[in-house]
Design an enzyme around this catalytic site. Structure first.
Site, PDB file in Angstrom:
ATOM      1  N   ASP A   1      41.766  37.100  29.386  1.00  0.00           N
ATOM      2  CA  ASP A   1      42.721  37.439  30.446  1.00  0.00           C
ATOM      3  C   ASP A   1      43.407  38.735  30.034  1.00  0.00           C
ATOM      4  O   ASP A   1      43.971  38.818  28.943  1.00  0.00           O
ATOM      5  CB  ASP A   1      43.736  36.292  30.598  1.00  0.00           C
ATOM      6  CG  ASP A   1      44.758  36.555  31.690  1.00  0.00           C
ATOM      7  OD1 ASP A   1      44.539  37.461  32.520  1.00  0.00           O
ATOM      8  OD2 ASP A   1      45.779  35.851  31.714  1.00  0.00           O
TER       9      ASP A   1
ATOM     10  N   ASP B   1      41.027  40.129  36.664  1.00  0.00           N
ATOM     11  CA  ASP B   1      41.283  40.376  35.235  1.00  0.00           C
ATOM     12  C   ASP B   1      41.053  39.183  34.327  1.00  0.00           C
ATOM     13  O   ASP B   1      41.493  39.187  33.194  1.00  0.00           O
ATOM     14  CB  ASP B   1      42.716  40.893  35.053  1.00  0.00           C
ATOM     15  CG  ASP B   1      43.736  39.783  35.103  1.00  0.00           C
ATOM     16  OD1 ASP B   1      43.522  38.837  35.885  1.00  0.00           O
ATOM     17  OD2 ASP B   1      44.723  39.854  34.374  1.00  0.00           O
ATOM     18  N   GLU B   2      40.380  38.153  34.845  1.00  0.00           N
ATOM     19  CA  GLU B   2      40.136  36.991  33.995  1.00  0.00           C
ATOM     20  C   GLU B   2      38.670  36.626  34.051  1.00  0.00           C
ATOM     21  O   GLU B   2      38.050  36.742  35.109  1.00  0.00           O
ATOM     22  CB  GLU B   2      40.899  35.772  34.522  1.00  0.00           C
ATOM     23  CG  GLU B   2      42.332  35.722  34.089  1.00  0.00           C
ATOM     24  CD  GLU B   2      43.036  34.507  34.677  1.00  0.00           C
ATOM     25  OE1 GLU B   2      42.569  33.379  34.471  1.00  0.00           O
ATOM     26  OE2 GLU B   2      44.050  34.719  35.347  1.00  0.00           O
TER      27      GLU B   2
HETATM   28  P1  TTP Z   1      47.844  37.418  35.818  1.00  0.00           P
HETATM   29  O1  TTP Z   1      46.662  37.411  34.890  1.00  0.00           O
HETATM   30  O2  TTP Z   1      48.425  36.104  36.237  1.00  0.00           O
HETATM   31  O3  TTP Z   1      49.046  38.211  35.126  1.00  0.00           O
HETATM   32  P2  TTP Z   1      49.077  39.642  34.420  1.00  0.00           P
HETATM   33  O4  TTP Z   1      47.730  40.120  34.023  1.00  0.00           O
HETATM   34  O5  TTP Z   1      49.869  40.586  35.257  1.00  0.00           O
HETATM   35  O6  TTP Z   1      49.962  39.361  33.148  1.00  0.00           O
HETATM   36  P3  TTP Z   1      49.722  38.352  31.901  1.00  0.00           P
HETATM   37  O7  TTP Z   1      48.411  37.658  32.125  1.00  0.00           O
HETATM   38  O8  TTP Z   1      49.699  39.247  30.701  1.00  0.00           O
HETATM   39  O9  TTP Z   1      50.907  37.439  31.929  1.00  0.00           O
HETATM   40  O10 TTP Z   1      47.527  38.228  37.117  1.00  0.00           O
HETATM   41  C1  TTP Z   1      46.588  39.289  37.148  1.00  0.00           C
HETATM   42  C2  TTP Z   1      46.978  40.309  38.207  1.00  0.00           C
HETATM   43  O11 TTP Z   1      47.063  39.662  39.487  1.00  0.00           O
HETATM   44  C3  TTP Z   1      48.357  40.901  37.958  1.00  0.00           C
HETATM   45  O12 TTP Z   1      48.317  42.039  37.111  1.00  0.00           O
HETATM   46  C4  TTP Z   1      48.839  41.212  39.346  1.00  0.00           C
HETATM   47  C5  TTP Z   1      48.151  40.199  40.231  1.00  0.00           C
HETATM   48  N1  TTP Z   1      49.135  39.156  40.626  1.00  0.00           N
HETATM   49  C6  TTP Z   1      49.754  39.264  41.868  1.00  0.00           C
HETATM   50  O13 TTP Z   1      49.480  40.171  42.650  1.00  0.00           O
HETATM   51  N2  TTP Z   1      50.689  38.302  42.219  1.00  0.00           N
HETATM   52  C7  TTP Z   1      51.030  37.259  41.383  1.00  0.00           C
HETATM   53  O14 TTP Z   1      51.890  36.414  41.727  1.00  0.00           O
HETATM   54  C8  TTP Z   1      50.356  37.166  40.101  1.00  0.00           C
HETATM   55  C9  TTP Z   1      50.696  36.033  39.138  1.00  0.00           C
HETATM   56  C10 TTP Z   1      49.428  38.134  39.786  1.00  0.00           C
END
Ligand code: TTP
Length: 350
Positions: A2, A100-101
């Site tokens: 992730d 991103d995962e």
């Molecule tokens: P995540 O993988 O949940 O979060 P992240 O990569 O921003 O941060 P981390 O994993 O380090 O805590 O989400 C991936 C992307 O998806 C994030 O960069 C932006 C988008 N996203 C949204 O648009 N709305 C949301 O509520 C969430 C959780 C994520």
């Protein structure tokens, strides 16, 4: 795997001056009067309490000195495909979630679990060398454990949970670490059943969970005991279900807009259920009389097929346009980031 603070980190790559600063991606804060929400923020911004999904006005209160940027999905998609290309070079058996995962099945490339730690470090190093982005990786005997482990030491983490330590790793964690346990399920587990940790869940009688949650109860019981047999597989990440309505005449009555939204959601939700899909992303599209067109999207933490949530988010996304004096020509709605439902959740109080 992730990525860390993905959208925000992409912006830092594009503009290294932002490095080390509180970067917040989402709606325009309009000096505290903006509508809409935070998509994500850099870890520096998180120190001020800024979180994904929070109203942008609240984020602005917490961190007025933050650097606020609108999302550039095209750019994030390009970076995402570079990342996924790197991952595919390590294992062809991958399951991408969002941009991103990804899960990778490494079974055929390792002789023991510990080998995968070295590979994970190589993956992280390669992503960083090529893209200057940090990622967090979790390794475990199944997807559930790997996913929880990936979030365990963020950012830039690497967490390995050997099979014989799965239960002790899971036990102290909050139930909402489990994939599919969102705020509603958490509330029922906490308040009705006094279940707070995964250990509480593991020790709760399976029949009672089953009665309360249907198939989801069986799922909860199993994952709390470290059991998850779901395969790493290509999911339907590109699929989406959407529809648009062009009004006979341009309209300026928002009641009609919301009614139309309800009809669109209703129609698409039926289709969603008939195909046994879950959605994780909701998008709306609005076109004004002068053909200016806007799209807004919201990503949920976990996939669901809940119609009420869809409608509520759709309305929320449309709200910022209410004050626009121009008449509206078209309205669109879309369920995106679809995946196949593995279990069907009963409504919580069934
Ligand atoms: P995540 O993988 O949940 O979060 P992240 O990569 O921003 O941060 P981390 O994993 O380090 O805590 O989400 C991936 C992307 O998806 C994030 O960069 C932006 C988008 N996203 C949204 O648009 N709305 C949301 O509520 C969430 C959780 C994520």
């Amino acid at each position: 795997m992730d990525m860390d603070a993905f959208y925000a980190s992409c912006e830092v790559v594009r503009n290294p001056d932002l490095s080390g600063k509180p970067v917040i991606i989402g709606a325009d804060p309009k000096e505290g009067k903006g509508r809409g929400v935070v998509a994500t923020s850099s870890y520096e911004a998180r120190k001020f309490g800024v979180r994904s999904g929070m109203p942008i006005s609240r984020a602005y209160k917490l961190c007025p000195q933050g650097i606020y940027l609108r999302p550039d999905f095209k750019f994030y998609r390009e970076i995402s495909s570079e990342i996924m290309k790197i991952l595919r070079s390590y294992s062809k058996i991958g399951e991408q979630w969002g941009l991103d995962e990804s899960f990778l099945d490494m079974t055929q490339f390792v002789t023991n679990f510990a080998d995968s730690v070295e590979i994970a470090q190589k993956i992280k190093d390669e992503i960083y060398a090529k893209l200057k982005l940090t990622s967090s990786i979790g390794i475990g005997p199944n997807k559930q454990v790997a996913k929880i482990a990936s979030g365990f030491q963020k950012p830039n983490g690497l967490t390995y949970v050997p099979p014989d330590q799965v239960q002790s790793f899971l036990d102290p964690l909050s139930v909402d670490e489990i994939i599919g346990v969102g705020p509603k399920t958490k509330k029922v587990l906490n308040e009705k059943l006094q279940i707070f940790t995964i250990a509480d869940l593991a020790n709760y009688p399976a029949e009672k969970l089953n009665k309360m949650f249907g198939k989801m109860g069986v799922y909860l019981h199993n994952v709390a005991r470290g059991m998850d047999n779901s395969p790493v597989q290509q999911i339907y990440k590109r699929k989406s279900l959407g529809s648009e309505v062009t009004f006979e005449e341009d309209i300026d009555n928002f009641d009609t807009i919301y009614k139309t939204l309800e009809l669109l959601v209703d129609k698409l939700h039926k289709l969603l259920l008939s195909k046994n899909y879950l959605y994780q992303n909701i998008a709306i599209k609005i076109r004004f009389e002068n053909f200016s067109t806007f799209t807004r999207q919201h990503r949920l933490k976990t996939p669901t097929n809940d119609k009420k949530v869809a409608l509520q988010i759709g309305k929320q996304l449309l709200k910022e346009f209410e004050s626009n004096p121009k008449k509206i020509r078209l309205l669109g709605f879309r369920f995106a980031e679809l995946s196949k439902a593995k279990y069907v959740q009963k409504t919580l109080f069934d």
